[in-house]
Motif scaffolding. Structure first.
Motif, mmCIF file in Angstrom:
data_model
loop_
_atom_site.group_PDB
_atom_site.id
_atom_site.type_symbol
_atom_site.label_atom_id
_atom_site.label_comp_id
_atom_site.label_asym_id
_atom_site.label_seq_id
_atom_site.Cartn_x
_atom_site.Cartn_y
_atom_site.Cartn_z
ATOM 1 N N GLY A 90 -39.411 -65.589 -16.855
ATOM 2 C CA GLY A 90 -40.651 -66.196 -17.305
ATOM 3 C C GLY A 90 -40.384 -67.036 -18.536
ATOM 4 N N MET A 91 -41.419 -67.626 -19.076
ATOM 5 C CA MET A 91 -41.319 -68.398 -20.310
ATOM 6 C C MET A 91 -42.270 -67.799 -21.346
ATOM 7 S SD MET A 91 -39.004 -70.634 -19.619
ATOM 8 C CE MET A 91 -39.107 -71.728 -21.041
ATOM 9 N N THR B 164 -45.664 -68.431 -17.531
ATOM 10 C CA THR B 164 -45.594 -68.678 -18.969
ATOM 11 C C THR B 164 -46.514 -67.683 -19.672
ATOM 12 O OG1 THR B 164 -45.134 -71.022 -18.641
ATOM 13 C CG2 THR B 164 -45.953 -70.362 -20.803
ATOM 14 N N HIS B 165 -45.926 -66.900 -20.569
ATOM 15 C CA HIS B 165 -46.645 -65.812 -21.226
ATOM 16 C C HIS B 165 -46.689 -66.030 -22.734
ATOM 17 C CE1 HIS B 165 -46.172 -63.523 -17.477
ATOM 18 N NE2 HIS B 165 -44.889 -63.825 -17.515
ATOM 19 N N GLU B 166 -47.637 -65.365 -23.373
ATOM 20 C CA GLU B 166 -47.578 -65.241 -24.823
ATOM 21 C C GLU B 166 -46.378 -64.353 -25.168
ATOM 22 O OE1 GLU B 166 -49.242 -66.858 -26.929
ATOM 23 O OE2 GLU B 166 -51.027 -67.551 -25.857
ATOM 24 N N GLN B 167 -45.760 -64.618 -26.294
ATOM 25 C CA GLN B 167 -44.582 -63.839 -26.690
ATOM 26 C C GLN B 167 -44.916 -62.353 -26.849
ATOM 27 O OE1 GLN B 167 -42.715 -65.157 -30.383
ATOM 28 N NE2 GLN B 167 -40.733 -65.018 -29.367
ATOM 29 N N THR B 168 -46.135 -62.063 -27.219
ATOM 30 C CA THR B 168 -46.583 -60.682 -27.400
ATOM 31 C C THR B 168 -46.512 -59.871 -26.112
ATOM 32 O OG1 THR B 168 -48.822 -61.500 -27.037
ATOM 33 C CG2 THR B 168 -48.126 -61.239 -29.311
ATOM 34 N N TYR B 169 -46.515 -60.556 -24.990
ATOM 35 C CA TYR B 169 -46.531 -59.905 -23.676
ATOM 36 C C TYR B 169 -45.314 -59.006 -23.462
ATOM 37 C CZ TYR B 169 -46.822 -59.841 -18.481
ATOM 38 O OH TYR B 169 -46.898 -59.493 -17.155
ATOM 39 N N VAL B 170 -44.200 -59.355 -24.083
ATOM 40 C CA VAL B 170 -42.952 -58.607 -23.865
ATOM 41 C C VAL B 170 -43.121 -57.138 -24.253
ATOM 42 C CG1 VAL B 170 -40.526 -58.376 -24.527
ATOM 43 C CG2 VAL B 170 -41.498 -60.638 -24.106
ATOM 44 N N ALA B 171 -43.645 -56.876 -25.442
ATOM 45 C CA ALA B 171 -43.838 -55.491 -25.890
ATOM 46 C C ALA B 171 -44.755 -54.738 -24.942
ATOM 47 C CB ALA B 171 -44.407 -55.463 -27.304
ATOM 48 N N HIS B 172 -45.773 -55.421 -24.431
ATOM 49 C CA HIS B 172 -46.732 -54.763 -23.542
ATOM 50 C C HIS B 172 -46.112 -54.458 -22.179
ATOM 51 C CE1 HIS B 172 -50.184 -55.044 -26.280
ATOM 52 N NE2 HIS B 172 -49.575 -56.139 -26.711
ATOM 53 N N VAL B 173 -45.209 -55.315 -21.712
ATOM 54 C CA VAL B 173 -44.477 -55.011 -20.478
ATOM 55 C C VAL B 173 -43.597 -53.783 -20.690
ATOM 56 C CG1 VAL B 173 -42.683 -55.804 -18.880
ATOM 57 C CG2 VAL B 173 -44.529 -57.354 -19.536
ATOM 58 N N ASP C 43 -40.805 -73.388 -26.004
ATOM 59 C CA ASP C 43 -40.837 -72.104 -25.300
ATOM 60 C C ASP C 43 -39.413 -71.574 -25.127
ATOM 61 O OD1 ASP C 43 -43.510 -72.642 -25.066
ATOM 62 O OD2 ASP C 43 -43.500 -72.971 -22.903
ATOM 63 N N VAL C 44 -39.308 -70.265 -25.000
ATOM 64 C CA VAL C 44 -38.018 -69.639 -24.688
ATOM 65 C C VAL C 44 -38.140 -68.893 -23.368
ATOM 66 C CG1 VAL C 44 -37.309 -69.409 -27.095
ATOM 67 C CG2 VAL C 44 -38.574 -67.543 -26.001
ATOM 68 N N ALA C 45 -37.017 -68.677 -22.731
ATOM 69 C CA ALA C 45 -37.009 -67.958 -21.457
ATOM 70 C C ALA C 45 -36.902 -66.459 -21.692
ATOM 71 C CB ALA C 45 -35.858 -68.434 -20.589
ATOM 72 N N VAL C 46 -37.429 -65.689 -20.737
ATOM 73 C CA VAL C 46 -37.241 -64.240 -20.730
ATOM 74 C C VAL C 46 -36.723 -63.862 -19.352
ATOM 75 C CG1 VAL C 46 -39.707 -63.885 -20.193
ATOM 76 C CG2 VAL C 46 -38.326 -61.970 -21.034
ATOM 77 N N TYR C 47 -35.618 -63.125 -19.325
ATOM 78 C CA TYR C 47 -34.949 -62.715 -18.091
ATOM 79 C C TYR C 47 -35.064 -61.192 -17.986
ATOM 80 C CZ TYR C 47 -32.598 -67.185 -19.139
ATOM 81 O OH TYR C 47 -32.323 -68.495 -19.470
#
Length: 521
Positions: A85-86, A474-483, A458-462
């Protein structure tokens, strides 16, 4: 014999010809690989989050080619993760963020202000008083994990008190308050970041901590020729020895703990008998991987630290959460040292491979690789296929001077390579006057600043493992912690909270039905 060699060479040349059939065959292989993947909707017993600090998309592309020695079809380990994602990287008050604010977003799930860590947007920079209000504190994924009974750890190639790791355990209105020496007198009632790591929760319950930053933890630290004092950073002067405080705390709680300071000491750690591990390998940041003393008395590599951390943390039957930062990618970019930055990404990629090999694909471990922000690195046209990514791209059609494939939008005096000639004209320096392929070459920059500045892209998330498919757009960066929380069922996504939310939903539905019946009659 000569004929056989000739025929072999011809066959190889034909096989490597990138004609229409070549690309159709390549696509078929990719399709077959993609079709094999099945969604993993299981529980993430373990989570490992890799953060390539400053590793924007251009950095990833360049590092891939660098790893392949000019082979554009090379792959980094995380290139082969099935879900991507981004992430949008802006912070609460800036379009282009710093690492403290982005770490708070990534690791705590809350966007905040520029240069503050572990607090929400109610805390402005330097506002000591506001940072003491627990209502404004954020909780990190390590704190969520600890509350769920999991073990936690972080390893970094920067100081353990630096911007990115600080968001895991501290609540600070200024990222530079790593020790008391950089704090103003009016903030004396606030704790510096180093003390929060050692004295407070969740820092004192983090099982594995590895990186640099001795001078922030031990007062009046002295430097050597191989491990100098970091003049960019705080150096404690208050008489405290927080490494000793850390050790005494673990003894008082009857835990088996070890403090290590060299690669050999880390290698000799008995992981089966060690509950807590503190590895402090330098006064400031660790050296770049290219410059690292690879002997027994030097600091360990990122992959060695990652391997040891996993071995210690995986003993917990409830699982673990580990954060790994390739922090020197950002440090190199700030200095305009592109080759060092690419080499640091290559080293972090090796650490990702260690994690994948240690946990297995599609296992009970969610592995996430991402970045906190970009840099202004560009890849310019038009180098030939197979060319060195740290080489020349061509000659300018305007000034006829060669230029390198990699350049920066901003940079310091070493990167701003323009002079005024005898005809009073601005002239760009010819890269051929230096060794432009060396690790110490500063790529040319367009705008003179104090250092190469962050980018706002934007940065990528793998991701791979349980619930990795939640990264899909494309997500908000905050989404990572919630995942992470959702996949591991920790923090706001713990079983208890889910149960209560379900009960509330059923109660709401029941009340709704009752109201309908009342209205009917």
């Amino acid at each position: 014999m000569r004929l056989a060699v000739y025929l072999t060479l011809c066959c190889c040349a034909a096989a490597l010809q990138e004609d229409k059939q070549y690309w159709f065959n390549a696509a078929d292989r990719e399709l077959a690989s993609a079709l094999k993947w099945k969604l993993n909707e299981g529980l993430a017993k373990n989570v490992i989050v890799f953060i390539g600090d400053g590793m924007g998309p251009n950095s990833v592309t360049a590092a891939r080619i660098y790893k392949g020695n000019g082979n554009e079809q090379e792959k980094l380990t995380f290139d082969e993760f099935p879900h991507i994602g981004m992430l949008k990287t802006y912070c609460s008050d800036k379009q282009v963020p710093d690492s403290a604010s982005t770490a708070t977003a990534l690791l705590c799930g809350v966007k905040t202000n520029y240069r503050v860590a572990g607090v929400d947007a109610n805390v402005k920079r330097h506002d000591c008083e506001a940072s003491l209000n627990p209502k404004f504190w954020t909780q990190s994924i390590l704190q969520w994990a600890q509350e769920a009974g999991k073990d936690t750890g972080f390893v970094t190639t920067t100081r353990v008190t630096h911007a990115t790791p600080s968001a895991l355990y501290a609540h600070s209105p200024e990222r530079s308050w790593e020790c008391e020496a950089t704090m103003p007198p009016e903030a004396s009632h606030c704790k510096d970041i180093a003390r929060q790591l050692i004295e407070d929760e969740p820092g004192k319950s983090i099982k594995v901590i590895m990186g640099g930053g001795r001078q922030c933890l031990v007062s009046n630290s002295t430097g050597t020729s191989t491990d100098p004092i970091d003049t960019w950073a705080c150096s404690s002067e208050d008489g405290r020895d927080l490494i000793r405080t850390w050790k005494e705390d673990k003894i008082s709680r009857k835990f088996v703990s070890q403090v290590v300071q060299t690669s050999e000491e880390l290698e000799n750690v008995d992981v089966e008998k060690t509950d807590y591990l503190l590895g402090i390998f330098a006064n400031g940041h660790l050296p770049y991987e290219h410059d690292r003393n690879k002997g027994p008395n030097g600091p360990p590599s990122l992959q060695n630290m990652t391997s040891t951390a996993i071995k210690i943390l995986q003993k917990n039957p409830k699982g673990y959460v580990l954060v790994v930062e390739g922090g020197l990618i950002d440090v190199a970019h700030h200095r305009g040292l592109a080759r060092h930055a690419l080499n640091e990404i290559k080293e972090m990629d090796a650490a990702v491979r260690v994690a994948v090999d240690s946990t297995g694909v599609q296992s009970d471990t969610l592995i996430i690789v991402t970045s906190d922000h970009t840099h202004t690195l560009s890849i310019s046209g038009y180098p030939e296929r197979g060319a060195s990514i740290v080489g020349l791209a061509g000659n300018s059609k305007i000034d006829k001077i060669p230029y390198t494939s990699l350049n920066y939008a901003t940079g310091d005096m070493y990167a701003f390579k323009y002079t005024i000639n005898e005809k009073n004209k601005v002239v760009r320096q010819n890269p051929l006057q230096e060794d432009y392929t060396s690790f110490e070459y500063h790529q040319q920059a367009a705008i003179l600043t104090d250092e190469a500045l962050h980018g706002g892209g934007d940065v990528a998330v793998y991701a791979i493992g349980p619930m990795a498919h939640l990264f899909q757009s494309t997500h908000e960066q905050t989404y990572v912690a919630h995942v992470v929380g959702y996949a591991a069922k920790i923090g706001p996504y713990s079983y208890k909270n889910h149960h209560n939310q379900g009960a509330c939903s059923h109660m709401s539905l029941l009340l709704y039905v009752i109201l309908i019946i009342i209205n009917i009659f």
